[in-house]
Design a protein around this motif. Structure first.
Motif, PDB file in Angstrom:
ATOM      1  N   GLU A 241      23.857  12.656 -28.665  1.00 11.90           N
ATOM      2  CA  GLU A 241      23.197  12.251 -27.420  1.00 11.90           C
ATOM      3  C   GLU A 241      23.719  13.030 -26.214  1.00 11.90           C
ATOM      4  OE1 GLU A 241      23.870   8.084 -27.154  1.00 11.90           O
ATOM      5  OE2 GLU A 241      22.763   7.619 -28.988  1.00 11.90           O
ATOM      6  N   GLN A 242      24.835  13.721 -26.401  1.00 12.02           N
ATOM      7  CA  GLN A 242      25.450  14.433 -25.284  1.00 12.02           C
ATOM      8  C   GLN A 242      24.910  15.853 -25.190  1.00 12.02           C
ATOM      9  OE1 GLN A 242      29.592  14.007 -26.181  1.00 12.02           O
ATOM     10  NE2 GLN A 242      29.638  11.852 -25.639  1.00 12.02           N
ATOM     11  N   LYS A 243      24.565  16.222 -23.991  1.00 15.65           N
ATOM     12  CA  LYS A 243      23.934  17.519 -23.762  1.00 15.65           C
ATOM     13  C   LYS A 243      24.998  18.592 -23.545  1.00 15.65           C
ATOM     14  CE  LYS A 243      20.896  19.720 -20.350  1.00 15.65           C
ATOM     15  NZ  LYS A 243      20.235  19.526 -19.050  1.00 15.65           N
ATOM     16  N   ILE A 244      24.818  19.760 -24.205  1.00 16.90           N
ATOM     17  CA  ILE A 244      25.717  20.887 -23.973  1.00 16.90           C
ATOM     18  C   ILE A 244      25.360  21.505 -22.628  1.00 16.90           C
ATOM     19  CG2 ILE A 244      26.414  23.178 -24.775  1.00 16.90           C
ATOM     20  CD1 ILE A 244      25.815  22.241 -27.620  1.00 16.90           C
ATOM     21  N   VAL A 245      26.318  21.536 -21.705  1.00 14.42           N
ATOM     22  CA  VAL A 245      26.030  22.085 -20.380  1.00 14.42           C
ATOM     23  C   VAL A 245      26.923  23.280 -20.043  1.00 14.42           C
ATOM     24  CG1 VAL A 245      25.188  19.895 -19.454  1.00 14.42           C
ATOM     25  CG2 VAL A 245      27.605  20.448 -19.245  1.00 14.42           C
ATOM     26  N   SER A 246      27.962  23.514 -20.844  1.00 15.82           N
ATOM     27  CA  SER A 246      28.889  24.608 -20.548  1.00 15.82           C
ATOM     28  C   SER A 246      29.215  25.350 -21.833  1.00 15.82           C
ATOM     29  CB  SER A 246      30.169  24.053 -19.914  1.00 15.82           C
ATOM     30  OG  SER A 246      31.085  25.093 -19.673  1.00 15.82           O
ATOM     31  N   LYS A 344      29.463  30.728  -6.455  1.00 18.22           N
ATOM     32  CA  LYS A 344      28.441  31.352  -5.603  1.00 18.22           C
ATOM     33  C   LYS A 344      27.227  31.789  -6.405  1.00 18.22           C
ATOM     34  CE  LYS A 344      31.293  31.015  -2.130  1.00 18.22           C
ATOM     35  NZ  LYS A 344      31.100  29.932  -1.148  1.00 18.22           N
ATOM     36  N   ARG A 345      27.425  31.980  -7.710  1.00 21.46           N
ATOM     37  CA  ARG A 345      26.322  32.431  -8.565  1.00 21.46           C
ATOM     38  C   ARG A 345      26.648  32.094 -10.015  1.00 21.46           C
ATOM     39  NH1 ARG A 345      29.431  36.695  -7.138  1.00 21.46           N
ATOM     40  NH2 ARG A 345      28.266  36.980  -5.205  1.00 21.46           N
ATOM     41  N   GLY A 346      25.691  32.338 -10.901  1.00 26.33           N
ATOM     42  CA  GLY A 346      25.926  32.193 -12.329  1.00 26.33           C
ATOM     43  C   GLY A 346      25.769  30.773 -12.845  1.00 26.33           C
ATOM     44  N   GLU A 347      26.292  30.523 -14.060  1.00 30.31           N
ATOM     45  CA  GLU A 347      26.136  29.260 -14.767  1.00 30.31           C
ATOM     46  C   GLU A 347      26.717  28.087 -13.983  1.00 30.31           C
ATOM     47  OE1 GLU A 347      27.859  27.039 -18.743  1.00 30.31           O
ATOM     48  OE2 GLU A 347      27.916  29.228 -18.675  1.00 30.31           O
ATOM     49  N   LYS A 348      27.906  28.267 -13.422  1.00 36.46           N
ATOM     50  CA  LYS A 348      28.565  27.173 -12.703  1.00 36.46           C
ATOM     51  C   LYS A 348      27.797  26.792 -11.435  1.00 36.46           C
ATOM     52  CE  LYS A 348      33.141  28.208 -14.549  1.00 36.46           C
ATOM     53  NZ  LYS A 348      34.520  28.664 -14.261  1.00 36.46           N
ATOM     54  N   LYS A 349      27.204  27.781 -10.778  1.00 33.73           N
ATOM     55  CA  LYS A 349      26.397  27.505  -9.588  1.00 33.73           C
ATOM     56  C   LYS A 349      25.185  26.657  -9.965  1.00 33.73           C
ATOM     57  CE  LYS A 349      24.867  28.049  -5.334  1.00 33.73           C
ATOM     58  NZ  LYS A 349      25.465  27.288  -4.211  1.00 33.73           N
ATOM     59  N   LYS A 350      24.554  26.998 -11.104  1.00 27.70           N
ATOM     60  CA  LYS A 350      23.404  26.228 -11.570  1.00 27.70           C
ATOM     61  C   LYS A 350      23.799  24.798 -11.924  1.00 27.70           C
ATOM     62  CE  LYS A 350      20.824  30.207 -13.374  1.00 27.70           C
ATOM     63  NZ  LYS A 350      20.383  30.917 -14.602  1.00 27.70           N
ATOM     64  N   LEU A 351      25.005  24.629 -12.523  1.00 26.13           N
ATOM     65  CA  LEU A 351      25.504  23.290 -12.842  1.00 26.13           C
ATOM     66  C   LEU A 351      25.681  22.465 -11.569  1.00 26.13           C
ATOM     67  CD1 LEU A 351      28.194  23.929 -15.618  1.00 26.13           C
ATOM     68  CD2 LEU A 351      26.064  22.675 -15.860  1.00 26.13           C
ATOM     69  N   ALA A 352      26.299  23.083 -10.554  1.00 28.90           N
ATOM     70  CA  ALA A 352      26.533  22.374  -9.291  1.00 28.90           C
ATOM     71  C   ALA A 352      25.204  21.974  -8.646  1.00 28.90           C
ATOM     72  CB  ALA A 352      27.354  23.249  -8.346  1.00 28.90           C
TER      73      ALA A 352
END
Length: 605
Positions: A241-246, A344-352
């Motif tokens: 049930e847990q979504k992979i986000v990273s 400022k960019r990339g995967e972590k920015k999209k997560l935020a």
């Protein structure tokens, strides 16, 4: 107002400053690298100050300070002082005592899961805070299904007990440690697994359980292997049930905020081993006029001051103040490096950005709900004005109730509703002083007289007068309340009595009661106000009765005086709580020792 010339005496050292008003109340707490420079910055032209600060400065009467050895020490002290004092002008995470935690008393034999509202330094493990109580209950339910630990409050310092195991043992939801049916080592292994589950490390936990299952199968202990297989299966369902986000599989907290009209929501996504295991929204107060950076900083400090688990990385949608100092502080708490990143960019920015969007959606739901609640309350007040024939809308309603047991420990409550909502900071409670025996009429007269006499004398706690006074009771209670008001010259305050039996409203001078329509918002409102007054009175009465019973029950125990009685009551909440406590728990109460704890335990057992 505070004299800025005194700032010259302040040290240029790190520390915490405490601002107080003319009544000595703490209104703001802050930290500084240089106390002198930081405090001086408040006393400049109001044009250069934020609106919130400009409104606060004239109220400052005195400023105290505490010097610390470092900025990190100042930050820790600031967090603890804000949490304890909750000053008016500090940005505040909603009182964390309202948020539940899961507690595991790992130092006790065969610990269980407990839901508590306060974190104590007692050696136990705490998980939370949980803003979403439903999610917490769901986690507990999963744990109880997967791991058969006890849920009872029995003292298991000496097992087996001379009683039969409970139903949970027979339905395989508990291993009955009370009967000595499980070794402490095996039970502790389950607790270790539960801790991993609550920390969000399900992947690692499943891996360890699979290795253990293979070991048991190799030893031909197929019964234990089957139990482990079932546990793995249940945990895998949770994992699915847990979504992979990273993709980097690290432990992360992702923090973002949304700002509404007069509300701020901070959303936190908890990512463990690359998977989103939980998300929690938090509402902050006292944010008007504050910059986003200031709000996020205040949240980070207060949230991580209260929580035990700190991830390797904290991702925040935008810059915060004191980033380096906070990282150093969290490093000290965690014992390893903690990185705060503002992508400022990339995967972590999209997560935020995803977290920020969730915060906005949650805030919209809250504000829409609040708006509907305000409209409903205004409708109720307008209806009440019409049915009672009032000149104006009753913006402030005060309600009084009496509570006693056959005339003993007689008390009264005063609750306040403004704009149809409880205003708990204005609630007051009274011990009845002049009335003996079960006389609710005279008790009501006394408390009404005392409340409004204090207003006449200028007591700031009682300055605000109600537009409507609600008395819990019928004609008798109403008549005695009105006598008290007349004696004080305040008969102009409109007063009603609400009788419980038929919910009839009585007004002085009218023989027939006012009957509100059963489906009216006005009726729902007066019922809510009356019920809240009743609840508040009963709670106060029970606390006094509990103290009296505690005193009589503990009077004959050697070594238990007044101070220890009060400490036991504060720690365990009631006589029954003391009765159920183990020797170790009793000894842990302030002022207690092993000998006194044993005496209390022996008295009840």
């Amino acid at each position: 107002m505070f004299n800025p010339e005194k700032i010259a005496e302040f040290p240029e050292k790190p520390g915490v400053y405490i601002m107080k008003d003319k009544r000595g109340r703490i209104i703001y707490i802050g930290k500084a690298v240089s106390l002198k420079n930081r405090v001086r910055s408040y006393f400049q032209s109001p044009k250069n100050l934020p609106v919130k600060v400009a409104s606060m400065v004239p109220k400052i009467e005195n400023i105290e300070y505490i010097v610390t050895d470092s900025e990190v020490e100042a930050l820790i002290l600031e967090c603890n002082l804000i949490k304890f004092n909750r000053p008016k002008y500090n940005i505040l995470l909603r009182d964390d005592k309202q948020y539940p935690y899961i507690k595991i008393a790992t130092s006790q034999p065969f610990p269980r899961l407990e839901v508590v509202r306060r974190v104590k330094k007692d050696g136990a493990r705490y998980f939370g805070p949980y803003a979403d109580v439903g999610a917490m209950r769901e986690a507990i339910d999963v744990i109880n299904k997967v791991f058969p630990i006890r849920s009872c409050k029995k003292d298991l310092s000496q097992v087996p007990l001379k009683e039969r195991p409970c139903l949970n043992y027979y339905i395989k939801r508990c291993l009955a440690p009370c009967q000595g049916s499980v070794e402490q080592e095996e039970y502790d292994e389950m607790i270790k697994n539960i801790v991993m589950f609550l920390e969000g490390k399900q992947e690692t936990l499943i891996k360890q359980l699979r290795e253990k299952m293979e070991e048991e199968a190799a030893k031909l202990d197929f019964e234990k292997a089957a139990i482990l297989r079932d546990q793995i299966s249940a945990l895998q369902k949770v994992l699915e049930e847990q979504k992979i986000v990273s993709t980097d599989m690290t432990d992360q907290d992702i923090i973002a905020m949304a700002r509404g009209i007069d509300t701020v929501c901070i959303q936190v996504f908890f990512v463990r081993e690359g998977k989103l295991v939980e998300r929690e929204p938090f509402i902050l107060s006292n944010t008007n006029g504050a910059e986003r950076k200031e709000i996020l900083t205040a949240f980070v400090k207060q949230f991580y001051n209260n929580t035990n688990f700190i991830p390797k990385e904290i991702i925040i949608e935008e810059e915060i103040e004191d980033k380096t100092t906070i990282q150093e502080w969290l490093y000290g708490k965690k014992g390893s490096k903690v990185y705060i990143s503002i992508p400022k960019r990339g995967e972590k920015k999209k997560l935020a950005e995803m977290v920020a969007e969730n915060a906005r959606i949650y805030l919209e739901q809250i504000e829409n709900k609040d708006e509907r609640e305000k409209l409903k309350n205004m409708q109720a007040l307008e209806e009440l004005q019409k049915y009672l024939g009032l000149k104006d809308i009753p913006h402030r309603i005060e309600a009084f109730d009496i509570s006693n047991t056959q005339g003993t420990e007689s008390v009264a409550s005063m609750v306040v509703f403004e704009e149809g909502q409880p205003k708990k900071e204005d609630y007051r409670k009274f011990k009845i002083k002049t009335v003996e025996g079960p006389n609710d009429f005279e008790s009501m007269r006394e408390v009404i007289f005392r409340r409004f006499k204090r207003a006449i004398l200028g007591d700031e706690k009682f300055n605000n007068l109600p537009d409507l006074l609600l008395i819990d009771g019928g004609k008798g209670q109403l008549r005695y309340a009105r006598e008290a008001l007349r004696e004080l010259g305040l008969e102009s305050i409109f007063t009603i009595g609400l009788a419980k039996e038929f919910e009839h409203i009585f007004v002085e001078g009218k023989e027939e009661p006012i009957v509100l329509p059963e489906d009216s918002e006005a009726l729902y409102l007066v019922q809510r106000v009356r019920d809240e007054a009743h609840r508040f009175a009963i709670t106060f009465h029970r606390s006094l009765r509990s103290k009296r019973n505690l005193k009589s029950a503990l009077d004959d125990i050697p070594g238990i005086g007044k101070a220890r009685r009060l400490a036991l009551l504060k720690t365990f909440g009631s006589l029954e709580g003391i009765r159920q406590a183990s020797v170790e728990e009793l000894a842990g109460a302030p002022g207690m020792n092993k000998k006194a704890a044993q005496a209390v335990y022996d008295h009840f057992h």
